[in-house]
Scaffold this motif. Structure first.
Motif, PDB file in Angstrom:
ATOM      1  N   ARG A   1       0.846  -1.195   0.000  1.00  0.00           N
ATOM      2  CA  ARG A   1       0.000   0.000   0.000  1.00  0.00           C
ATOM      3  C   ARG A   1       0.883   1.247   0.000  1.00  0.00           C
ATOM      4  O   ARG A   1       2.049   1.187   0.358  1.00  0.00           O
ATOM      5  CB  ARG A   1      -0.900   0.022   1.242  1.00  0.00           C
ATOM      6  N   GLU A   2       0.251   2.337  -0.401  1.00  0.00           N
ATOM      7  CA  GLU A   2       0.921   3.632  -0.351  1.00  0.00           C
ATOM      8  C   GLU A   2       0.015   4.596   0.393  1.00  0.00           C
ATOM      9  O   GLU A   2      -1.205   4.514   0.312  1.00  0.00           O
ATOM     10  CB  GLU A   2       1.198   4.142  -1.774  1.00  0.00           C
ATOM     11  N   GLY A   3       0.620   5.507   1.147  1.00  0.00           N
ATOM     12  CA  GLY A   3      -0.178   6.444   1.919  1.00  0.00           C
ATOM     13  C   GLY A   3       0.653   7.609   2.422  1.00  0.00           C
ATOM     14  O   GLY A   3       1.788   7.828   1.968  1.00  0.00           O
ATOM     15  N   ARG A   4       0.095   8.317   3.332  1.00  0.00           N
ATOM     16  CA  ARG A   4       0.773   9.463   3.945  1.00  0.00           C
ATOM     17  C   ARG A   4       0.079   9.756   5.267  1.00  0.00           C
ATOM     18  O   ARG A   4      -1.055   9.332   5.499  1.00  0.00           O
ATOM     19  CB  ARG A   4       0.725  10.689   3.027  1.00  0.00           C
ATOM     20  N   TYR A   5       0.764  10.496   6.118  1.00  0.00           N
ATOM     21  CA  TYR A   5       0.135  10.907   7.375  1.00  0.00           C
ATOM     22  C   TYR A   5       0.744  12.213   7.832  1.00  0.00           C
ATOM     23  O   TYR A   5       1.799  12.641   7.350  1.00  0.00           O
ATOM     24  CB  TYR A   5       0.292   9.820   8.445  1.00  0.00           C
ATOM     25  N   PHE A   6       0.052  12.879   8.749  1.00  0.00           N
ATOM     26  CA  PHE A   6       0.611  14.083   9.360  1.00  0.00           C
ATOM     27  C   PHE A   6       0.268  14.117  10.836  1.00  0.00           C
ATOM     28  O   PHE A   6      -0.748  13.565  11.272  1.00  0.00           O
ATOM     29  CB  PHE A   6       0.119  15.367   8.669  1.00  0.00           C
ATOM     30  N   TYR A   7       1.156  14.732  11.605  1.00  0.00           N
ATOM     31  CA  TYR A   7       0.860  15.065  12.993  1.00  0.00           C
ATOM     32  C   TYR A   7      -0.018  16.313  12.974  1.00  0.00           C
ATOM     33  O   TYR A   7       0.302  17.296  12.301  1.00  0.00           O
ATOM     34  CB  TYR A   7       2.141  15.339  13.772  1.00  0.00           C
ATOM     35  N   VAL A   8      -1.112  16.302  13.712  1.00  0.00           N
ATOM     36  CA  VAL A   8      -2.026  17.435  13.725  1.00  0.00           C
ATOM     37  C   VAL A   8      -1.303  18.707  14.152  1.00  0.00           C
ATOM     38  O   VAL A   8      -1.606  19.800  13.671  1.00  0.00           O
ATOM     39  CB  VAL A   8      -3.241  17.144  14.636  1.00  0.00           C
ATOM     40  N   ARG A   9      -0.318  18.589  15.001  1.00  0.00           N
ATOM     41  CA  ARG A   9       0.377  19.774  15.518  1.00  0.00           C
ATOM     42  C   ARG A   9       1.218  20.488  14.458  1.00  0.00           C
ATOM     43  O   ARG A   9       1.487  21.678  14.589  1.00  0.00           O
ATOM     44  CB  ARG A   9       1.259  19.392  16.707  1.00  0.00           C
ATOM     45  N   ASN A  10       1.662  19.748  13.391  1.00  0.00           N
ATOM     46  CA  ASN A  10       2.509  20.436  12.408  1.00  0.00           C
ATOM     47  C   ASN A  10       2.009  20.360  10.973  1.00  0.00           C
ATOM     48  O   ASN A  10       2.441  21.140  10.132  1.00  0.00           O
ATOM     49  CB  ASN A  10       3.960  19.946  12.494  1.00  0.00           C
ATOM     50  N   GLY A  11       1.103  19.444  10.652  1.00  0.00           N
ATOM     51  CA  GLY A  11       0.475  19.417   9.339  1.00  0.00           C
ATOM     52  C   GLY A  11       1.366  19.053   8.170  1.00  0.00           C
ATOM     53  O   GLY A  11       1.014  19.322   7.021  1.00  0.00           O
ATOM     54  N   VAL A  12       2.503  18.414   8.415  1.00  0.00           N
ATOM     55  CA  VAL A  12       3.443  18.084   7.339  1.00  0.00           C
ATOM     56  C   VAL A  12       3.271  16.613   6.932  1.00  0.00           C
ATOM     57  O   VAL A  12       3.393  15.713   7.761  1.00  0.00           O
ATOM     58  CB  VAL A  12       4.897  18.337   7.785  1.00  0.00           C
ATOM     59  N   ASP A  13       3.008  16.377   5.642  1.00  0.00           N
ATOM     60  CA  ASP A  13       2.819  15.013   5.151  1.00  0.00           C
ATOM     61  C   ASP A  13       4.115  14.214   5.177  1.00  0.00           C
ATOM     62  O   ASP A  13       5.165  14.695   4.730  1.00  0.00           O
ATOM     63  CB  ASP A  13       2.298  15.039   3.719  1.00  0.00           C
ATOM     64  N   ILE A  14       4.012  12.973   5.661  1.00  0.00           N
ATOM     65  CA  ILE A  14       5.121  12.019   5.629  1.00  0.00           C
ATOM     66  C   ILE A  14       4.629  10.795   4.856  1.00  0.00           C
ATOM     67  O   ILE A  14       3.650  10.165   5.251  1.00  0.00           O
ATOM     68  CB  ILE A  14       5.562  11.615   7.050  1.00  0.00           C
ATOM     69  N   PRO A  15       5.263  10.439   3.729  1.00  0.00           N
ATOM     70  CA  PRO A  15       4.812   9.296   2.934  1.00  0.00           C
ATOM     71  C   PRO A  15       4.976   7.969   3.671  1.00  0.00           C
ATOM     72  O   PRO A  15       5.883   7.801   4.501  1.00  0.00           O
ATOM     73  CB  PRO A  15       5.709   9.352   1.694  1.00  0.00           C
ATOM     74  N   LEU A  16       4.105   7.022   3.310  1.00  0.00           N
ATOM     75  CA  LEU A  16       4.136   5.663   3.840  1.00  0.00           C
ATOM     76  C   LEU A  16       4.075   4.681   2.676  1.00  0.00           C
ATOM     77  O   LEU A  16       3.413   4.940   1.670  1.00  0.00           O
ATOM     78  CB  LEU A  16       2.945   5.410   4.769  1.00  0.00           C
TER      79      LEU A  16
END
Length: 399
Positions: A43-58
């Motif tokens: 799978r491919e995805g992304r996430y962010f910490y609510v505190r900083n809003g920066v996407d990190i790919p998965l």
């Protein structure tokens, strides 16, 4: 090309729709987006910490979903398959998840320090990122000028239904409040700032019509959110690019937003600056817009000027008014350099207002090579414009 979902989705490899989850990584709030499994369960995805809003790919299988590492060392920069999810010693950060009904639970494992944190994610939405991504001319322009930026097209309004992932990135953030600017007891505005992106944007705080107040702030909020997404997209490009701007705010932190005019009938705002995130050249811009505070939304200038109409690319005036504007432009005292810009005004004209009682016809949207002409033009008083106004238009032009 600017990433649509992120780098993988831009190639069309990402299957739609995607699932959006919200929950915790350790004690931190996170939002994750995860595509459908491909051959082998990857799978491919992304996430962010609510505190900083920066996407990190998965990327990976559900039980071993690797988290991207910044492209910030010589070994990773030398690789061709980016973003990379392990270092030279094959150490990585992994999300080890399993389904629990519609939720995902498991642990986050730091392969560098051996740290583990619990993961708990609740499924909250499903949507198709391709439907909201920049396409065609917009995507090409973003790639050339912006480099990296938002995954959402400029024509798409952020909402919990159509853009759940990016909506949560914006809507959950508490804004810093600037000092209120009071025009009169029933009319005022204040600047607000997302602390993650560090530029100020206006909100209307007082207006005689509560409905207009709400509608106006909805427009201002969407524009503010769009710029925030572009800035945070540049920060997140550190997982996709080794360029010098990667990981920065793309100079959005130096964006200048000016309220040039405010009455109970009209609000004029200018966005200007020079931003970008690794494109061929910076996005030098001077972008004014005017809001209608009598009817709501953006100002339709054809309701104001006799003979005006919207053509394929711009607002077009009657020959009489066009001649009047050119006459005023030619007669004003100005530096020699500004005179060289005058010929571009008809093709790249935008309208704005300047206090206390002037409408400005200025150059906006011109190409990079002529960026020095941005914002130049002519100011004409409301009084002089009167012969070209429709009968009902004068109520808008009260100083």
């Amino acid at each position: 090309m600017a990433p649509a979902f992120f780098a993988f989705a831009a190639t069309g490899a990402q299957a739609a729709p995607v699932d959006v989850y919200r929950g915790t990584l350790g004690r931190a709030e996170v939002v994750m987006e995860l595509g459908q499994p491909k051959a082998g369960g990857e799978r491919e995805g992304r996430y962010f910490y609510v505190r900083n809003g920066v996407d990190i790919p998965l990327k990976g299988t559900l039980g071993a979903l690797a988290e991207a590492l910044p492209v910030n060392d010589e070994w990773r920069r030398a690789q061709t398959d980016m973003p990379l999810f392990a270092d030279a010693k094959q150490r990585s950060m992994q999300w080890r998840l399993r389904l629990q009904g519609e939720a995902l639970v498991g642990e986050w494992v730091d392969g560098f320090q051996g740290k583990k944190l619990p993961l708990s994610l609740k499924h909250i939405a499903k949507y198709d990122p391709e439907k909201i991504a920049p396409h065609g001319v917009e995507a090409v322009t973003n790639a050339i000028v912006q480099g990296y930026g938002s995954s959402v097209s400029q024509g798409v309004a952020l909402s919990a239904q159509s853009t759940p992932y990016d909506y949560l990135k914006m809507a959950e953030q508490k804004l810093e409040q600037g000092k209120e600017v009071v025009i009169n007891p029933s009319l005022a505005w204040r600047p607000v700032q997302d602390p993650r992106t560090k530029f100020w944007y206006p909100r209307l705080t007082r207006h005689p019509d509560a409905k207009i107040l709400s509608q106006t702030n909805a427009v201002l909020e969407q524009r503010h959110w769009g710029m925030n997404l572009e800035a945070l997209g540049c920060v997140g490009s550190i997982y996709l690019s080794s360029g010098p701007e990667a990981g920065s705010l793309g100079n959005y932190n130096n964006e200048e937003i000016k309220v040039s005019y405010l009455s109970t009938a009209l609000m004029s705002v200018v966005e200007s600056g020079s931003n970008g995130c690794g494109g061929a050249h910076p996005n030098n811009h001077f972008d004014p817009f005017v809001l209608d505070l009598l009817r709501g939304g953006y100002m339709d200038f054809t309701r104001l000027f006799t003979g005006a109409k919207y053509g394929e690319y711009r607002l077009e005036f009657s020959p009489q008014m066009s001649g009047f504007i050119q006459k005023n432009l030619a007669s004003q005292p100005e530096p020699h350099d500004d005179r060289e810009c005058n010929d571009f005004l008809p093709e790249y004209m935008a309208l704005m207002l300047n206090k206390p009682d002037k409408m400005s016809f200025v150059i906006s949207g011109i190409g990079h090579a002529m960026g020095a002409c941005l914002g130049s033009g002519v100011d004409i008083s409301f009084k002089k414009l009167k012969p070209y106004l429709k009968p009902d238009a004068e109520r808008y032009f009260q100083p």
